[in-house]
Structure formats: structure tokens, C-alpha cells
Design a protein around this motif. Structure first.
Motif, PDB file in Angstrom:
ATOM      1  N   ASP A 276       6.201  -5.241  -3.946  1.00 46.99           N
ATOM      2  CA  ASP A 276       5.311  -5.807  -2.922  1.00 46.99           C
ATOM      3  C   ASP A 276       4.305  -4.797  -2.390  1.00 46.99           C
ATOM      4  N   ARG A 277       4.766  -3.591  -2.034  1.00 47.43           N
ATOM      5  CA  ARG A 277       3.880  -2.634  -1.372  1.00 47.43           C
ATOM      6  C   ARG A 277       2.772  -2.110  -2.289  1.00 47.43           C
ATOM      7  N   THR A 278       3.042  -2.033  -3.607  1.00 46.73           N
ATOM      8  CA  THR A 278       1.979  -1.595  -4.517  1.00 46.73           C
ATOM      9  C   THR A 278       1.019  -2.746  -4.818  1.00 46.73           C
ATOM     10  N   ILE A 279       1.549  -3.965  -4.875  1.00 41.47           N
ATOM     11  CA  ILE A 279       0.682  -5.132  -5.087  1.00 41.47           C
ATOM     12  C   ILE A 279      -0.269  -5.302  -3.907  1.00 41.47           C
ATOM     13  N   MET A 280       0.274  -5.254  -2.693  1.00 42.93           N
ATOM     14  CA  MET A 280      -0.574  -5.397  -1.506  1.00 42.93           C
ATOM     15  C   MET A 280      -1.559  -4.242  -1.378  1.00 42.93           C
ATOM     16  N   SER A 281      -1.133  -3.051  -1.761  1.00 45.19           N
ATOM     17  CA  SER A 281      -2.031  -1.890  -1.718  1.00 45.19           C
ATOM     18  C   SER A 281      -3.222  -2.096  -2.645  1.00 45.19           C
ATOM     19  N   LEU A 282      -2.956  -2.625  -3.833  1.00 46.56           N
ATOM     20  CA  LEU A 282      -4.037  -2.866  -4.782  1.00 46.56           C
ATOM     21  C   LEU A 282      -5.018  -3.903  -4.241  1.00 46.56           C
ATOM     22  N   ILE A 283      -4.490  -4.978  -3.657  1.00 43.42           N
ATOM     23  CA  ILE A 283      -5.364  -6.015  -3.092  1.00 43.42           C
ATOM     24  C   ILE A 283      -6.245  -5.434  -1.991  1.00 43.42           C
ATOM     25  N   ALA A 284      -5.644  -4.647  -1.109  1.00 42.11           N
ATOM     26  CA  ALA A 284      -6.415  -4.043  -0.010  1.00 42.11           C
ATOM     27  C   ALA A 284      -7.425  -3.034  -0.541  1.00 42.11           C
ATOM     28  N   ASN A 285      -7.029  -2.237  -1.515  1.00 34.98           N
ATOM     29  CA  ASN A 285      -7.940  -1.255  -2.096  1.00 34.98           C
ATOM     30  C   ASN A 285      -9.165  -1.943  -2.691  1.00 34.98           C
ATOM     31  N   GLN A 286      -8.923  -3.051  -3.410  1.00 35.46           N
ATOM     32  CA  GLN A 286     -10.035  -3.756  -4.030  1.00 35.46           C
ATOM     33  C   GLN A 286     -10.910  -4.471  -3.004  1.00 35.46           C
ATOM     34  N   ALA A 287     -10.349  -4.785  -1.829  1.00 33.96           N
ATOM     35  CA  ALA A 287     -11.161  -5.359  -0.756  1.00 33.96           C
ATOM     36  C   ALA A 287     -12.188  -4.348  -0.275  1.00 33.96           C
ATOM     37  N   GLY A 288     -11.793  -3.062  -0.247  1.00 33.62           N
ATOM     38  CA  GLY A 288     -12.740  -2.021   0.139  1.00 33.62           C
ATOM     39  C   GLY A 288     -13.698  -1.662  -0.975  1.00 33.62           C
ATOM     40  N   LEU A 289     -13.200  -1.683  -2.200  1.00 36.24           N
ATOM     41  CA  LEU A 289     -14.017  -1.291  -3.352  1.00 36.24           C
ATOM     42  C   LEU A 289     -15.061  -2.343  -3.702  1.00 36.24           C
ATOM     43  N   TRP A 290     -14.663  -3.611  -3.672  1.00 36.20           N
ATOM     44  CA  TRP A 290     -15.555  -4.700  -4.071  1.00 36.20           C
ATOM     45  C   TRP A 290     -15.842  -5.589  -2.873  1.00 36.20           C
TER      46      TRP A 290
ATOM     47  N   VAL B 234      -7.997   5.996 -11.839  1.00 33.06           N
ATOM     48  CA  VAL B 234      -7.546   6.247 -10.473  1.00 33.06           C
ATOM     49  C   VAL B 234      -6.081   5.843 -10.352  1.00 33.06           C
ATOM     50  N   ILE B 235      -5.218   6.816 -10.104  1.00 38.05           N
ATOM     51  CA  ILE B 235      -3.808   6.534  -9.841  1.00 38.05           C
ATOM     52  C   ILE B 235      -3.574   6.791  -8.358  1.00 38.05           C
ATOM     53  N   TYR B 236      -3.109   5.799  -7.633  1.00 39.53           N
ATOM     54  CA  TYR B 236      -2.864   6.041  -6.215  1.00 39.53           C
ATOM     55  C   TYR B 236      -1.489   5.520  -5.792  1.00 39.53           C
ATOM     56  N   ARG B 237      -0.915   6.240  -4.831  1.00 46.74           N
ATOM     57  CA  ARG B 237       0.324   5.777  -4.222  1.00 46.74           C
ATOM     58  C   ARG B 237       0.000   4.676  -3.217  1.00 46.74           C
ATOM     59  N   HIS B 238       0.939   3.793  -3.013  1.00 44.23           N
ATOM     60  CA  HIS B 238       0.769   2.736  -2.011  1.00 44.23           C
ATOM     61  C   HIS B 238       0.519   3.337  -0.630  1.00 44.23           C
ATOM     62  N   GLY B 239       0.107   2.498   0.304  1.00 45.93           N
ATOM     63  CA  GLY B 239      -0.136   2.951   1.671  1.00 45.93           C
ATOM     64  C   GLY B 239       1.133   3.015   2.502  1.00 45.93           C
ATOM     65  N   ASP B 240       0.960   3.285   3.775  1.00 47.96           N
ATOM     66  CA  ASP B 240       2.061   3.394   4.737  1.00 47.96           C
ATOM     67  C   ASP B 240       2.973   2.169   4.655  1.00 47.96           C
ATOM     68  N   ARG B 241       4.278   2.403   4.688  1.00 40.66           N
ATOM     69  CA  ARG B 241       5.244   1.315   4.570  1.00 40.66           C
ATOM     70  C   ARG B 241       6.373   1.482   5.577  1.00 40.66           C
ATOM     71  N   ASN B 242       7.159   0.426   5.714  1.00 37.27           N
ATOM     72  CA  ASN B 242       8.383   0.502   6.505  1.00 37.27           C
ATOM     73  C   ASN B 242       9.429   1.323   5.750  1.00 37.27           C
TER      74      ASN B 242
END
Length: 388
Positions: free
Chosen positions: A127-141, A52-60
Motif C-alpha cells: 500500500d505505502r509504495t503504491i500510494m507513494s507512486l500515485i502522489a509522486n506522479q501527481a507532483g510530476l504530471w 528514479v528509485i525512491y523509497r516510500h514516504g512517511d508511514r505509520n
């Protein structure tokens, strides 16, 4: 759509956003309209691995244009280029979707609980890709009843990941490849000088109204597209003068900017090739019994998505949106292995199977054939090839 986001009430924003991972864990990916199950997968096939390759979420915005009404950080809590609450929610929802699709209720590839032998994830050092991964894994696991952390407002378990440093030894994302950077910059400078000369009045108009030095640095017109996009998404409005430029022709200029990383075979090998090689290597290892990982996740950028698709001779027609996702699925049928590729252009959009060029324009391709047709864009020694 995935589900309606409820009010966050009095909970702290970050905890509340992570807790939302629990709200839709029984989502049906097939009925949600976000997965197209086409792709000619033989009956009786078993899914054995997915990347799974994903782009980060919405950012400033990464930077404001000088004449923007929202030119200071007071308008953008968190800082320039940082992930927003909306971006966190987008990634939580994507993680929920991935569990719905690949978890016990569907393909059965992933277990209900996190297992380090089953799942591995990496991210670029931003930062935005690191935080995206953490949030993604919160939904996944998601946290299961009776296990993990269960404070009143927290139902979430931390899961490990790896940050890939931005240096010449990165063979996963191919960050900091000196030769690629030199070639891309050269092609972009040449192309945007040409575009400026072909659209002189338009570039002058963009410079006068934005304050960017577009006539001196023509690629800055792409920065304008990016910031206007964020202003429209977050503030709901863009300046009246921008209507003559946005979304077109600015979007077309951005596509020219993205294309610069894939104009030659060598560039495709240095940009999209590293990630593609990483995926193929892991799939081969699994078929030989050398790997137990069922899902690899890569938190990255729109250029990452574009470059991999371009390396496959299937570049997207539109810029990859926030949470744009590429899925590389490896199936086993009897003693044969084949893969299917799905692309989801952005949040709340359908993931659809892609025809694979060089494989008879089919939706599926044997792993052996896929490696053969991509061999020319797989770097042999990335560190050596990136040396200028």
C-alpha cells in the motif's frame, strides 16, 4: 526545503494534498539547494534517459512495541505501515522536484504533459509504495490549464503505473526470491545472536522496557528502532528509557540488519542485482533505438535503495530515509553513452553525485564500462538462481 506547506483549509485531506502539486511547479531545482550539479558531465552532453528509485514516504509504524503508549490503532489513523499525509506531501514534493530538474525548464528530458511513450513507472505490491507512486506522479504530471479534470478542488490527472506482484517471477525488484530470503535470514540470525551476546545487558534492557521478545528473537531490536523513529517524527517524543538506546546504538543495529542482504557476491546479485540489471537493460535498449522511455520510476523500500548501492560497492552510511532517491542518468556525447548516479538520502536533503567504484573513482562512467564492472552482480536467470 522545497516550499512552505500552506493550510489545507476546508478541503478534504486527500484531494487537498494532491492539489498541492500545483503550488510550486516553477521551482528552480538548482537554486533550491536540493541538487548538487557536480559530476564532470562533458559540455555538450545530452541527457537521454533517467531511472528514479525512491523509497516510500512517511508511514505509520509497521507494528507497535507491546509497552508503547501508542500501541493501538487509535493513535495511528490509516493502519499499521500505511502512508501518512506527511508521506503523501513528501512524494508530491519529490515529483515536483523531478519535473523541475528534468522538465522543459531545465534538462528538457520530460515534456510538460504526460506521455505514455516517455514515462513508465512500477511499484512493489505494498500500500505505502503504491500510494507513494500515485502522489509522486501527481507532483510530476500536474494538470495543465484547460486539460484534464478541473473540479473545484481537484486539479490532477491520473496517470498509469504497474504493480509488480510479489512472486518468484518478479525480475525487476527480485521480490520473493527464496534463496535470497533464506541466505538473508541465516546471516541476520547469526549476526544478531552475536550482537546479543556482545551486548547482553543492553538487549535485556531493551526487552524489559519495550516488551519485545528481543532475547529470543534478537532482530526485533531493529523493530524497536523503527517504531521509536516513527514515534519521534509523529508524536514528537519517545519514552525516557529509550534515550539510552536511540538513536545509537539502535541505528547501528539497523545498519547491520540492512547489510545482511549484501554480504556476499551471490547475495548482492539476488538482492540489488535485479533492479540494476533492469536499469542497464533499458539503457542499452535506448541506445539501440529499441526504447522511447525517457524516465523509468520505481517506488520501493529502504532495502531496495540499500541493496542497489551495496551491489555497486557503495552502501550508504546511514539508513535511507523516507523518499530517499537514487537517480541513474544516461547521457549521450556525440556517439558515446555514459551515466552518472546521484543519491538523495531523504526528504529536503541534497542529491549528490556518487563516485562509481571500478570506473576510476569518477563521477561518470561509460555505459559499456558500467555493464562490465557490474556483470558479476547481474543475475543471468533470476528465477533459476532463486530456486533453493
Amino acid at each position: 526545503m522545497f516550499y512552505r506547506i500552506p493550510s489545507l483549509g476546508g478541503l478534504s485531506p486527500f484531494v487537498s494534498l494532491l492539489s498541492l502539486a500545483l503550488l510550486a511547479h516553477n521551482i528552480d531545482a538548482a537554486s533550491s539547494g536540493v541538487i548538487n550539479y557536480g559530476g564532470d558531465v562533458p559540455i555538450g552532453s545530452k541527457l537521454v534517459q533517467v531511472h528514479v528509485i525512491y523509497r516510500h514516504g512517511d508511514r505509520n509504524p509497521k507494528s507497535p512495541y507491546p509497552k508503547s503508549h501508542y500501541h493501538d490503532l487509535k493513535s495511528w489513523p490509516g493502519g499499521w505501515g500505511e502512508l501518512t499525509d506527511t508521506g503523501i506531501l513528501q512524494q508530491i514534493k519529490l515529483g515536483i522536484l523531478l519535473k523541475a530538474l528534468y522538465g522543459p525548464q531545465n534538462y528538457g528530458l520530460l515534456p510538460e504533459e504526460f506521455n505514455v511513450k516517455i514515462y513508465k513507472s512500477v511499484t512493489t505490491d505494498v500500500d505505502r509504495t503504491i500510494m507513494s507512486l500515485i502522489a509522486n506522479q501527481a507532483g510530476l504530471w500536474r494538470s495543465l490549464k484547460g486539460k484534464g479534470i478541473h473540479e473545484p478542488d481537484v486539479q490532477w490527472n491520473p496517470t498509469p503505473f504497474r504493480v509488480i506482484a510479489d512472486n518468484k517471477y518478479d525480475t525487476i525488484f527480485g521480490q520473493n526470491c527464496s534463496k535470497a530470503e533464506k541466505l538473508v535470514d541465516m546471516f541476520r540470525d547469526e549476526r544478531f545472536e552475536q550482537l546479543k551476546n556482545e551486548n547482553l545487558q543492553l538487549f535485556q534492557y531493551a526487552q524489559e522496557n519495550s516488551g519485545y521478545e528481543i532475547m529470543t528473537h534478537p532482530t526485533q531490536i531493529c523493530w524497536l528502532y523503527d517504531t521509536l523513529t516513527v514515534e519521534l517524527l509523529r508524536k514528537g517524543i519517545i519514552p525516557e528509557w529509550a534515550n539510552a538506546l536511540y538513536p545509537e546504538p539502535l541505528e547501528s543495529f539497523l545498519m547491520e540488519y540492512l547489510k545482511a542482504g549484501s554480504l556476499t557476491e551471490e547475495m548482492r546479485r539476488l538482492t540489488g542485482g535485479p533492479l540494476l540489471k533492469t536499469i542497464i537493460t533499458a539503457m542499452k535498449n535506448l541506445t539501440m533505438g529499441k526504447d522511447t522511455i525517457k524516465m523509468y520510476a520505481y517506488s520501493a523500500h529502504e532495502t531496495s535503495i540499500y541493496d542497489v548501492l551495496a551491489a555497486l560497492c557503495s552502501p550508504p552510511k546511514k539508513p535511507p530515509g523516507y523518499t530517499a532517491t537514487l537517480l541513474f542518468e544516461l547521457f549521450q556525447y556525440q556517439n558515446s553513452f555514459f551515466l552518472r548516479i546521484l543519491y538523495r538520502p531523504g526528504p529536503d536533503q541534497t542529491a549528490f553525485p556518487m563516485k562509481i567504484p571500478g570506473c576510476g573513482e569518477q563521477y561518470i562512467c561509460s555505459l559499456k564500462k558500467f555493464e562490465e564492472i557490474t556483470q558479476h552482480v547481474l543475475p543471468k536467470d533470476l528465477v533459476a538462481e532463486c530456486t533453493v
